[in-house]
Scaffold this motif. Structure first.
Motif, PDB file in Angstrom:
ATOM      1  N   SER A 140     -10.431  10.925 -11.726  1.00  0.00           N
ATOM      2  CA  SER A 140      -9.742  10.008 -12.850  1.00  0.00           C
ATOM      3  C   SER A 140      -8.721   9.129 -12.063  1.00  0.00           C
ATOM      4  CB  SER A 140     -10.195   9.899 -13.978  1.00  0.00           C
ATOM      5  OG  SER A 140     -11.711  10.061 -14.811  1.00  0.00           O
ATOM      6  N   PHE A 141      -7.885  10.017 -11.512  1.00  0.00           N
ATOM      7  CA  PHE A 141      -6.972   9.566 -11.075  1.00  0.00           C
ATOM      8  C   PHE A 141      -6.676   8.206 -10.167  1.00  0.00           C
ATOM      9  CE2 PHE A 141      -3.648  12.318 -13.931  1.00  0.00           C
ATOM     10  CZ  PHE A 141      -2.890  11.651 -14.593  1.00  0.00           C
ATOM     11  N   ALA A 142      -8.260   8.923  -9.120  1.00  0.00           N
ATOM     12  CA  ALA A 142      -8.679   7.874  -8.106  1.00  0.00           C
ATOM     13  C   ALA A 142      -8.764   6.875  -8.954  1.00  0.00           C
ATOM     14  CB  ALA A 142      -9.688   9.113  -6.986  1.00  0.00           C
ATOM     15  N   ASP A 143      -8.903   6.281  -9.580  1.00  0.00           N
ATOM     16  CA  ASP A 143      -9.297   4.704  -9.818  1.00  0.00           C
ATOM     17  C   ASP A 143      -8.975   4.159  -9.438  1.00  0.00           C
ATOM     18  OD1 ASP A 143      -9.730   2.529 -11.002  1.00  0.00           O
ATOM     19  OD2 ASP A 143     -11.514   3.420 -12.110  1.00  0.00           O
ATOM     20  N   PRO A 144      -8.703   2.733  -7.949  1.00  0.00           N
ATOM     21  CA  PRO A 144      -8.395   2.158  -7.621  1.00  0.00           C
ATOM     22  C   PRO A 144      -6.820   1.692  -9.084  1.00  0.00           C
ATOM     23  CG  PRO A 144      -9.458   1.754  -6.293  1.00  0.00           C
ATOM     24  CD  PRO A 144      -9.734   2.607  -8.199  1.00  0.00           C
ATOM     25  N   THR A 145      -7.411   1.427  -9.974  1.00  0.00           N
ATOM     26  CA  THR A 145      -7.117   0.897 -11.131  1.00  0.00           C
ATOM     27  C   THR A 145      -5.946   2.076 -11.920  1.00  0.00           C
ATOM     28  OG1 THR A 145      -8.529   1.326 -13.327  1.00  0.00           O
ATOM     29  CG2 THR A 145      -8.629  -0.910 -11.872  1.00  0.00           C
ATOM     30  N   LEU A 146      -6.215   2.925 -11.982  1.00  0.00           N
ATOM     31  CA  LEU A 146      -5.546   4.538 -12.429  1.00  0.00           C
ATOM     32  C   LEU A 146      -4.677   5.111 -11.273  1.00  0.00           C
ATOM     33  CD1 LEU A 146      -8.311   5.566 -14.880  1.00  0.00           C
ATOM     34  CD2 LEU A 146      -6.475   3.615 -15.626  1.00  0.00           C
ATOM     35  N   SER A 147      -4.723   5.022 -10.736  1.00  0.00           N
ATOM     36  CA  SER A 147      -4.483   5.351  -9.526  1.00  0.00           C
ATOM     37  C   SER A 147      -1.902   5.452  -9.668  1.00  0.00           C
ATOM     38  CB  SER A 147      -4.796   5.134  -7.651  1.00  0.00           C
ATOM     39  OG  SER A 147      -3.569   3.696  -7.633  1.00  0.00           O
ATOM     40  N   ALA A 148      -2.042   3.856 -10.099  1.00  0.00           N
ATOM     41  CA  ALA A 148       0.021   3.730  -9.973  1.00  0.00           C
ATOM     42  C   ALA A 148       0.030   5.028 -11.124  1.00  0.00           C
ATOM     43  CB  ALA A 148       0.136   2.081 -10.289  1.00  0.00           C
ATOM     44  N   ARG A 149      -0.541   5.280 -12.309  1.00  0.00           N
ATOM     45  CA  ARG A 149      -0.404   5.803 -13.467  1.00  0.00           C
ATOM     46  C   ARG A 149       0.495   7.941 -12.858  1.00  0.00           C
ATOM     47  NH1 ARG A 149      -0.821   1.980 -14.780  1.00  0.00           N
ATOM     48  NH2 ARG A 149      -1.290   1.061 -16.610  1.00  0.00           N
ATOM     49  N   ALA A 150      -0.246   8.087 -11.728  1.00  0.00           N
ATOM     50  CA  ALA A 150      -0.310   9.242 -10.737  1.00  0.00           C
ATOM     51  C   ALA A 150       0.981   9.060  -9.633  1.00  0.00           C
ATOM     52  CB  ALA A 150      -1.603   9.651  -9.834  1.00  0.00           C
ATOM     53  N   ARG A 151       1.059   7.417  -9.718  1.00  0.00           N
ATOM     54  CA  ARG A 151       2.482   7.710  -8.408  1.00  0.00           C
ATOM     55  C   ARG A 151       3.567   8.158  -9.355  1.00  0.00           C
ATOM     56  NH1 ARG A 151      -1.102   3.870  -6.410  1.00  0.00           N
ATOM     57  NH2 ARG A 151       0.295   1.945  -7.011  1.00  0.00           N
ATOM     58  N   LEU A 152       3.255   7.077 -10.879  1.00  0.00           N
ATOM     59  CA  LEU A 152       4.280   7.269 -12.004  1.00  0.00           C
ATOM     60  C   LEU A 152       5.046   8.422 -11.631  1.00  0.00           C
ATOM     61  CD1 LEU A 152       4.425   3.473 -14.152  1.00  0.00           C
ATOM     62  CD2 LEU A 152       5.934   4.198 -12.943  1.00  0.00           C
ATOM     63  N   LEU A 153       3.844   9.176 -12.660  1.00  0.00           N
ATOM     64  CA  LEU A 153       4.354  10.154 -13.267  1.00  0.00           C
ATOM     65  C   LEU A 153       5.213  11.608 -11.746  1.00  0.00           C
ATOM     66  CD1 LEU A 153       1.357  11.372 -15.533  1.00  0.00           C
ATOM     67  CD2 LEU A 153       3.210  10.995 -15.788  1.00  0.00           C
ATOM     68  N   GLN A 154       4.303  11.173 -10.318  1.00  0.00           N
ATOM     69  CA  GLN A 154       5.026  12.220  -9.833  1.00  0.00           C
ATOM     70  C   GLN A 154       6.378  11.487  -9.432  1.00  0.00           C
ATOM     71  OE1 GLN A 154       1.155  11.090  -6.923  1.00  0.00           O
ATOM     72  NE2 GLN A 154       2.697  13.377  -5.682  1.00  0.00           N
ATOM     73  N   ALA A 155       6.432  10.175  -9.113  1.00  0.00           N
ATOM     74  CA  ALA A 155       7.964   9.710  -8.782  1.00  0.00           C
ATOM     75  C   ALA A 155       8.987  10.252 -10.045  1.00  0.00           C
ATOM     76  CB  ALA A 155       8.581   8.169  -8.934  1.00  0.00           C
ATOM     77  N   ILE A 156       8.442  10.504 -11.346  1.00  0.00           N
ATOM     78  CA  ILE A 156       9.282  10.625 -12.446  1.00  0.00           C
ATOM     79  C   ILE A 156       9.549  12.510 -12.232  1.00  0.00           C
ATOM     80  CG2 ILE A 156       9.634  10.764 -15.279  1.00  0.00           C
ATOM     81  CD1 ILE A 156       7.968   8.637 -15.204  1.00  0.00           C
ATOM     82  N   ALA A 157       8.877  12.865 -11.453  1.00  0.00           N
ATOM     83  CA  ALA A 157       8.566  14.527 -11.654  1.00  0.00           C
ATOM     84  C   ALA A 157      10.028  15.483 -10.345  1.00  0.00           C
ATOM     85  CB  ALA A 157       7.481  15.045 -11.504  1.00  0.00           C
ATOM     86  N   LEU A 158       9.984  14.011  -9.628  1.00  0.00           N
ATOM     87  CA  LEU A 158      10.300  14.572  -8.342  1.00  0.00           C
ATOM     88  C   LEU A 158      11.707  14.074  -8.857  1.00  0.00           C
ATOM     89  CD1 LEU A 158       8.609  13.057  -4.835  1.00  0.00           C
ATOM     90  CD2 LEU A 158       9.446  14.874  -5.586  1.00  0.00           C
ATOM     91  N   TYR A 159      12.054  12.868  -9.436  1.00  0.00           N
ATOM     92  CA  TYR A 159      14.001  12.771  -9.702  1.00  0.00           C
ATOM     93  C   TYR A 159      14.331  13.886 -10.895  1.00  0.00           C
ATOM     94  CZ  TYR A 159      17.673   9.970 -11.938  1.00  0.00           C
ATOM     95  OH  TYR A 159      18.671   9.876 -13.126  1.00  0.00           O
ATOM     96  N   THR A 160      13.395  14.153 -11.482  1.00  0.00           N
ATOM     97  CA  THR A 160      13.881  15.380 -12.876  1.00  0.00           C
ATOM     98  C   THR A 160      13.604  16.608 -11.953  1.00  0.00           C
ATOM     99  OG1 THR A 160      11.348  15.171 -13.704  1.00  0.00           O
ATOM    100  CG2 THR A 160      13.212  13.962 -14.598  1.00  0.00           C
ATOM    101  N   GLY A 161      13.074  17.306 -11.317  1.00  0.00           N
ATOM    102  CA  GLY A 161      13.090  17.894 -10.373  1.00  0.00           C
ATOM    103  C   GLY A 161      11.733  19.020 -10.388  1.00  0.00           C
ATOM    104  N   ARG A 162      10.758  18.620 -11.350  1.00  0.00           N
ATOM    105  CA  ARG A 162       9.334  18.683 -11.670  1.00  0.00           C
ATOM    106  C   ARG A 162       8.510  19.011 -10.568  1.00  0.00           C
ATOM    107  NH1 ARG A 162       8.812  19.459 -17.337  1.00  0.00           N
ATOM    108  NH2 ARG A 162       7.019  20.135 -16.698  1.00  0.00           N
ATOM    109  N   ALA A 163       7.449  20.220 -10.743  1.00  0.00           N
ATOM    110  CA  ALA A 163       6.847  20.920  -9.144  1.00  0.00           C
ATOM    111  C   ALA A 163       5.530  19.370 -10.274  1.00  0.00           C
ATOM    112  CB  ALA A 163       6.566  22.030  -9.468  1.00  0.00           C
ATOM    113  N   THR A 164       4.570  19.479  -9.483  1.00  0.00           N
ATOM    114  CA  THR A 164       3.159  18.635  -9.510  1.00  0.00           C
ATOM    115  C   THR A 164       1.890  19.604  -9.006  1.00  0.00           C
ATOM    116  OG1 THR A 164       3.611  17.262  -7.891  1.00  0.00           O
ATOM    117  CG2 THR A 164       4.787  16.409  -9.403  1.00  0.00           C
ATOM    118  N   SER A 165       0.803  19.253  -9.701  1.00  0.00           N
ATOM    119  CA  SER A 165      -0.164  19.860  -9.850  1.00  0.00           C
ATOM    120  C   SER A 165      -1.429  18.878  -9.161  1.00  0.00           C
ATOM    121  CB  SER A 165      -0.879  20.705 -10.493  1.00  0.00           C
ATOM    122  OG  SER A 165      -2.031  20.899  -9.812  1.00  0.00           O
ATOM    123  N   GLY A 166      -1.762  18.266  -7.312  1.00  0.00           N
ATOM    124  CA  GLY A 166      -2.508  16.904  -7.171  1.00  0.00           C
ATOM    125  C   GLY A 166      -1.415  16.369  -6.923  1.00  0.00           C
TER     126      GLY A 166
END
Length: 510
Positions: free
Chosen positions: A96-122
């Motif tokens: 569902s993250f592939a939906d264009p209206t929801l993909s920004a949510r995945a990008r935000l989570l990934q950005a926060i994870a990178l900043y806090t040093g957390r790994a991501t899946s997907g």
């Protein structure tokens, strides 16, 4: 039922604010509290550590992620894990993250994870994420102002991760340009918390970072939470739509409410969902519906609102919610605009056949309507039916008949599917049955009984999250539950009066 309406009206009049509006503090949820906790946990501002501890305490005390949508569940699960620093990789793998209206949510989570040093899946790899954000920042387009700040915040966090201090500082300056004197960003705690993270990462020690932290500290509630934005303009229009026509409300509450909405109009002629942000088509239409038939609204106000909607019509005859090219039209917004233009039909020449045809096609293709801004079949059905110009067929509109079949044995309606009954869904369902010409006693009596029995002593009803914001997350506003439940009771009152009048007429003819 008359007693229930009297109690509900008394509550509404007692909660009207001095400026004529209504607003409510939304119920708590993980999203705002987790983001604000994350931001303050990384702030050197005095008191930030203590506030973050209080936020973590609330989150750790049984806070549960929303589960009505896979992306909502994934977002809140990830934010809970990030704020408490627990669990494994941040999971953004759901399709569902592939939906264009929801993909920004995945990008935000990934950005926060990178900043806090957390790994991501997907999701995308860090380098691809960096490119995506840089491209989006360069393009921007007609995005909502808070969406632009959230995009720049994600960009700043990722550039900080990659060590590009120049790009990160440029993003921080762009973010700071949108900050209010109070330190917030559009009074939106989600946007403000993301900006706080970015400012602390890319521009620590600056006045913008300090004001942001101070704002978060002053807006934390006693239970340790932060709450989503209030929506005073939307709530006031919704309250007026529910209560207009009730003598006590019209005398004691309506004049000030009309004055508030008139004063809340933006220079472009539209209305914002809350004071201080840009206009959107859904709120503009809702206000025009609410002002229809209400004295006190200048003709210049109505005409300016109609001109705004005319300018927002797309080439195919529809309307988006926001003034954004990437925002798709949705059933409830298109229906609200059509209903508003119908309400003021003598003041414009807008052709509505394409919009009505689109709504009819949506029903045919999907078997039902889907609202973009509230969850549930009752809301979608109740709000779209008034936009149709065809006469209601004998036996009721098919959409109303389909809705009637979903009633629960306790007399109430669920928000969706086989869920439990709720007062808001039940009130909306009764409004839909009235608008759809389905007046069978077997539907109405149990539902009205359900609403009367579930009303609290103070005139209110218990509620559940119904409104999307930001999509696909849900928020519960008590003002919305109140208006929807009351709308069903007023529909029942009108039905009973009509039935009594018909009986009297029959007796006179006899």
């Amino acid at each position: 039922m008359s007693r229930a309406l009297a109690l509900a009206t008394r509550h509404t009049l007692s909660t009207q604010r001095d400026n004529g509006s209504w607003l409510a503090t939304p119920a708590p949820r993980i999203t705002e509290t987790a983001l604000c906790t994350l931001a303050l946990a990384r702030s050197p501002h005095p008191g930030a550590d203590r506030a973050a501890e209080r936020g973590r305490a609330w989150l750790a005390n049984g806070a549960a992620p929303q589960n009505h949508h896979p992306v909502a569940h994934a977002v809140e699960t990830a934010l809970l894990s990030l704020a408490l620093d627990t669990g494994g990789p941040i999971d953004v793998s759901h399709p569902s993250f592939a939906d264009p209206t929801l993909s920004a949510r995945a990008r935000l989570l990934q950005a926060i994870a990178l900043y806090t040093g957390r790994a991501t899946s997907g999701g995308t790899d860090p380098g691809a994420l960096r490119t995506l954000l840089a491209t989006a920042v360069a393009a921007q387009g007609r995005l909502k102002r808070w969406t632009r700040v959230e995009l720049w915040s994600a960009h700043a966090l990722v550039e900080t991760h990659f060590g590009d201090r120049t790009s990160a500082r440029h993003a921080a300056r762009t973010i700071a340009d949108q900050q209010s004197p109070s330190g917030d960003f559009f009074a939106n705690p989600v946007t403000t918390a993301l900006a706080a993270l970015a400012l602390q990462a890319a521009a620590p020690g600056t006045a913008a970072a300090r004001r942001c932290a101070e704002y978060l500290l002053t807006t934390q509630l006693a239970d340790g939470t932060w709450r989503f934005s209030h929506s005073d303009v939307w709530d006031t229009a919704l309250t007026m739509r529910a209560f207009h026509g009730a003598a006590e409300f019209d005398h004691n509450g309506l004049p000030a409410a009309v004055a508030f909405l008139v004063a809340a109009q933006n220079p472009d002629g539209g209305w914002p969902y809350r004071l201080g942000v840009e206009s959107d088509n859904d709120t503009t239409a809702a206000v025009l519906i609410a002002l229809g038939g209400a004295s006190g609204a200048p003709g210049t106000t109505i005409r300016a609102g109609l001109r705004h909607l005319v300018r927002q019509q797309t080439a195919d005859g529809l309307w988006r919610t926001w003034q954004s090219a990437g925002d798709p039209p949705v059933d409830d917004v298109v229906a609200h605009v059509v209903t508003a233009l119908d309400r003021h039909s003598g003041r414009h020449r807008v052709q509505l056949s394409a919009a009505r045809g689109w709504l009819a096609e949506r029903l045919g293709e999907q078997g039902r309507w889907h609202a973009g801004w509230y969850r549930g079949l009752p809301y979608a059905t109740a709000e779209v039916l008034p936009a149709l110009d065809a006469a209601v067929p004998a036996g009721g509109h098919p959409a109303a008949r389909n809705l009637a079949e979903t009633r629960n044995p306790d007399g109430g309606w669920p928000v969706e599917g086989a869920g439990p009954s709720t007062p808001a869904a039940t009130g909306l369902a009764l409004a839909a049955l009235e608008r759809g010409g389905l007046l069978n006693e077997e539907h109405w009596a149990p539902a009205l009984g359900y609403l009367v029995e579930t009303q609290r002593d103070d005139g209110t009803w218990p509620g559940v999250p119904l409104m999307y914001g930001p999509r696909p997350l849900l928020t519960h506003y008590p003002t919305h539950t109140h208006a929807f439940a009351v709308g069903g009771l007023f529909a029942g009152q009108r039905r009973l009066r009509a039935a009594a009048a018909a009986t009297d007429s029959a007796h006179e003819e006899g």
